[in-house]
Scaffold this motif. Structure first.
Motif, PDB file in Angstrom:
ATOM      1  N   SER A  54       0.838  -1.197   0.000  1.00 42.04           N
ATOM      2  CA  SER A  54       0.000   0.000   0.000  1.00 42.04           C
ATOM      3  C   SER A  54       0.876   1.251   0.000  1.00 42.04           C
ATOM      4  O   SER A  54       2.035   1.226   0.418  1.00 42.04           O
ATOM      5  N   ASN A  55       0.322   2.358  -0.470  1.00 43.62           N
ATOM      6  CA  ASN A  55       1.095   3.595  -0.591  1.00 43.62           C
ATOM      7  C   ASN A  55       1.623   4.096   0.752  1.00 43.62           C
ATOM      8  O   ASN A  55       2.646   4.784   0.807  1.00 43.62           O
ATOM      9  N   LYS A  86      -0.279  -5.273  -8.362  1.00 42.91           N
ATOM     10  CA  LYS A  86       0.180  -3.940  -7.961  1.00 42.91           C
ATOM     11  C   LYS A  86      -0.936  -3.219  -7.206  1.00 42.91           C
ATOM     12  O   LYS A  86      -2.122  -3.437  -7.455  1.00 42.91           O
ATOM     13  N   PHE A  87      -0.512  -2.334  -6.307  1.00 43.44           N
ATOM     14  CA  PHE A  87      -1.437  -1.440  -5.611  1.00 43.44           C
ATOM     15  C   PHE A  87      -1.576  -0.176  -6.436  1.00 43.44           C
ATOM     16  O   PHE A  87      -0.581   0.403  -6.878  1.00 43.44           O
ATOM     17  N   HIS A  88      -2.837   0.257  -6.651  1.00 40.52           N
ATOM     18  CA  HIS A  88      -3.068   1.442  -7.480  1.00 40.52           C
ATOM     19  C   HIS A  88      -4.306   2.179  -7.002  1.00 40.52           C
ATOM     20  O   HIS A  88      -5.413   1.636  -7.034  1.00 40.52           O
ATOM     21  N   GLN A  89      -4.123   3.401  -6.537  1.00 42.61           N
ATOM     22  CA  GLN A  89      -5.239   4.264  -6.126  1.00 42.61           C
ATOM     23  C   GLN A  89      -6.233   3.530  -5.220  1.00 42.61           C
ATOM     24  O   GLN A  89      -7.425   3.450  -5.510  1.00 42.61           O
ATOM     25  N   ASN A  90      -5.722   2.971  -4.136  1.00 45.89           N
ATOM     26  CA  ASN A  90      -6.556   2.271  -3.153  1.00 45.89           C
ATOM     27  C   ASN A  90      -7.310   1.081  -3.730  1.00 45.89           C
ATOM     28  O   ASN A  90      -8.412   0.729  -3.285  1.00 45.89           O
ATOM     29  N   GLY A 132      -7.235 -12.376 -17.857  1.00 47.27           N
ATOM     30  CA  GLY A 132      -7.164 -11.002 -18.317  1.00 47.27           C
ATOM     31  C   GLY A 132      -6.637 -10.100 -17.215  1.00 47.27           C
ATOM     32  O   GLY A 132      -6.036 -10.565 -16.244  1.00 47.27           O
ATOM     33  N   VAL A 133      -6.862  -8.796 -17.356  1.00 48.96           N
ATOM     34  CA  VAL A 133      -6.455  -7.835 -16.330  1.00 48.96           C
ATOM     35  C   VAL A 133      -7.671  -7.464 -15.490  1.00 48.96           C
ATOM     36  O   VAL A 133      -8.738  -7.152 -16.031  1.00 48.96           O
ATOM     37  N   TYR A 134      -7.502  -7.512 -14.180  1.00 48.14           N
ATOM     38  CA  TYR A 134      -8.598  -7.224 -13.256  1.00 48.14           C
ATOM     39  C   TYR A 134      -8.203  -6.108 -12.295  1.00 48.14           C
ATOM     40  O   TYR A 134      -7.024  -5.939 -11.951  1.00 48.14           O
ATOM     41  N   GLN A 135      -9.225  -5.370 -11.861  1.00 50.11           N
ATOM     42  CA  GLN A 135      -9.054  -4.416 -10.776  1.00 50.11           C
ATOM     43  C   GLN A 135      -9.896  -4.895  -9.610  1.00 50.11           C
ATOM     44  O   GLN A 135     -11.096  -5.147  -9.749  1.00 50.11           O
ATOM     45  N   PHE A 136      -9.237  -5.056  -8.453  1.00 49.26           N
ATOM     46  CA  PHE A 136      -9.914  -5.508  -7.240  1.00 49.26           C
ATOM     47  C   PHE A 136     -10.107  -4.304  -6.326  1.00 49.26           C
ATOM     48  O   PHE A 136      -9.145  -3.646  -5.931  1.00 49.26           O
ATOM     49  N   PHE A 169       3.714  -6.804 -14.660  1.00 51.93           N
ATOM     50  CA  PHE A 169       3.508  -5.499 -15.298  1.00 51.93           C
ATOM     51  C   PHE A 169       4.068  -4.397 -14.416  1.00 51.93           C
ATOM     52  O   PHE A 169       4.412  -4.603 -13.246  1.00 51.93           O
ATOM     53  N   ALA A 170       4.162  -3.221 -14.994  1.00 54.19           N
ATOM     54  CA  ALA A 170       4.558  -2.023 -14.263  1.00 54.19           C
ATOM     55  C   ALA A 170       3.447  -0.996 -14.389  1.00 54.19           C
ATOM     56  O   ALA A 170       2.707  -0.984 -15.389  1.00 54.19           O
ATOM     57  N   ILE A 171       3.314  -0.118 -13.395  1.00 51.35           N
ATOM     58  CA  ILE A 171       2.359   0.981 -13.452  1.00 51.35           C
ATOM     59  C   ILE A 171       3.115   2.292 -13.333  1.00 51.35           C
ATOM     60  O   ILE A 171       3.899   2.480 -12.389  1.00 51.35           O
ATOM     61  N   LYS A 172       2.893   3.182 -14.282  1.00 52.29           N
ATOM     62  CA  LYS A 172       3.498   4.514 -14.277  1.00 52.29           C
ATOM     63  C   LYS A 172       2.477   5.531 -14.764  1.00 52.29           C
ATOM     64  O   LYS A 172       1.860   5.337 -15.818  1.00 52.29           O
ATOM     65  N   ASN A 173       2.298   6.604 -13.993  1.00 53.50           N
ATOM     66  CA  ASN A 173       1.414   7.710 -14.382  1.00 53.50           C
ATOM     67  C   ASN A 173       0.028   7.239 -14.819  1.00 53.50           C
ATOM     68  O   ASN A 173      -0.515   7.707 -15.832  1.00 53.50           O
TER      69      ASN A 173
END
Length: 315
Positions: free
Chosen positions: A179-180, A218-222, A238-242, A270-274
């Motif tokens: 987490s952030n 990855k953690f992204h925007q809560n 596929g790609v999922y958002q939990f 994967f990587a997450i940027k911007n």
């Protein structure tokens, strides 16, 4: 600068894909079999490691100028697994693929020059696979072992890898995220689903669940973003958002945000940027014999494609 960046993309033959995604043709060898991926926006560079060739390659984000970043076996590197970048450091995990005489290693490399900053070999009597890693804002590393129930960290005073936490509910963990606020670790466990660990108390704070088949995480925007690639029903991959609750300790729902181009495709990490995720559409892992480390049928190999997918924002 943003206009120039995307203008350069389209001038290089980059095309738009599904759901506003962008596809970038990559010029690496077809038998690379990529696993780990990292992105450096400052240099506009993409880094990918190879399961087959025990090396790390890089290119520009538009796919141009492909080259070896470190050569096969350099610095004792093994088959590439999880990678990430923090500041000017590229963290790269590697494992020898055949199970007999297994070795696992973590490299810390200067992201600009490839110079070795440090390396750590895992000293375990049994078989281990250092699979993926997460780095806190203060530089603390957490590493999954997909062959055991152990989570490792680096003991900087001793200069070695050591067990940070072990629990039977975390057997065969793959992806890991933090987490952030550095309070929670999130694990993609083969046996008990998406699990949440309070770092300070070393306590699992959620119950086992059926959110399984996850590779990269990855953690992204809560929320958590994940690549699901091992469902028996391939249409569910596929790609999922939990989505997480307000305290970030429970998964409250899931949403599929990207479909595989083909049911046989196997994206991995994967990587997450911007606000965008970067991943290789198909690792072609199904063509690699991991015991012999050979390609089963080279005629079936295709060129690799980088997907750049904008992520939806959490409410």
């Amino acid at each position: 600068m943003r206009f120039l960046f995307w203008s350069l993309f389209f001038a290089s033959g980059v095309v738009m894909a599904q759901n506003n995604s962008t596809e970038v043709a990559l010029g690496f060898e077809k038998d690379l079999v990529p696993e780990g991926i990292a992105v450096d926006l400052q240099q506009q560079k993409l880094f990918i490691n190879s399961l087959r060739h025990n090396k790390i390659v890089r290119c520009n984000l538009d796919g141009s100028h492909p080259e070896d970043f470190i050569e096969s076996g350099q610095h004792g590197y093994q088959s590439g697994f999880g990678m990430t970048i923090m500041g000017d450091v590229l963290y790269a995990l590697g494992n020898s693929l055949p199970k007999p005489k297994n070795e696992s290693i973590l490299l810390l490399l200067n992201v600009k020059t490839g110079e070795l900053i440090n390396s750590f070999k895992l000293k375990e009597a049994g078989f281990a696979y250092l699979n993926d890693l997460a780095v806190s804002s203060t530089g603390t590393l957490y590493i999954t072992d997909s062959e055991s129930n152990k989570i490792y960290t680096v003991n900087s005073k001793k200069g070695e890898l050591e067990v940070f936490y072990a629990h039977d509910d975390l057997k065969h963990c793959n992806g890991i995220a933090i987490s952030n606020d550095d309070k929670y670790l999130y694990f993609a466990s083969y046996t008990s689903g998406l699990r949440v660990l309070d770092i300070a108390s070393k306590t699992l704070v959620n119950q086992p669940n059926n959110f399984k088949g996850i590779d990269g995480l990855k953690f992204h925007q809560n929320s958590l973003v994940a690549i699901v690639n091992s469902k028996r029903n391939a249409t569910q991959n596929g790609v999922y958002q939990f989505h997480l609750n307000q305290s970030l300790t429970e998964i409250t729902g899931e949403e599929k945000i990207w479909n595989l181009r083909n049911e046989s495709d196997i994206p991995t990490t994967f990587a997450i940027k911007n606000g965008c995720m970067y991943f290789v559409a198909d690792s072609q892992l199904d063509h690699l014999d991991q015991e012999k480390v050979i390609i089963s049928d080279a005629s079936k190999l295709e060129n690799y494609t980088l997907i750049i997918h904008p992520l939806p924002k959490e409410n």
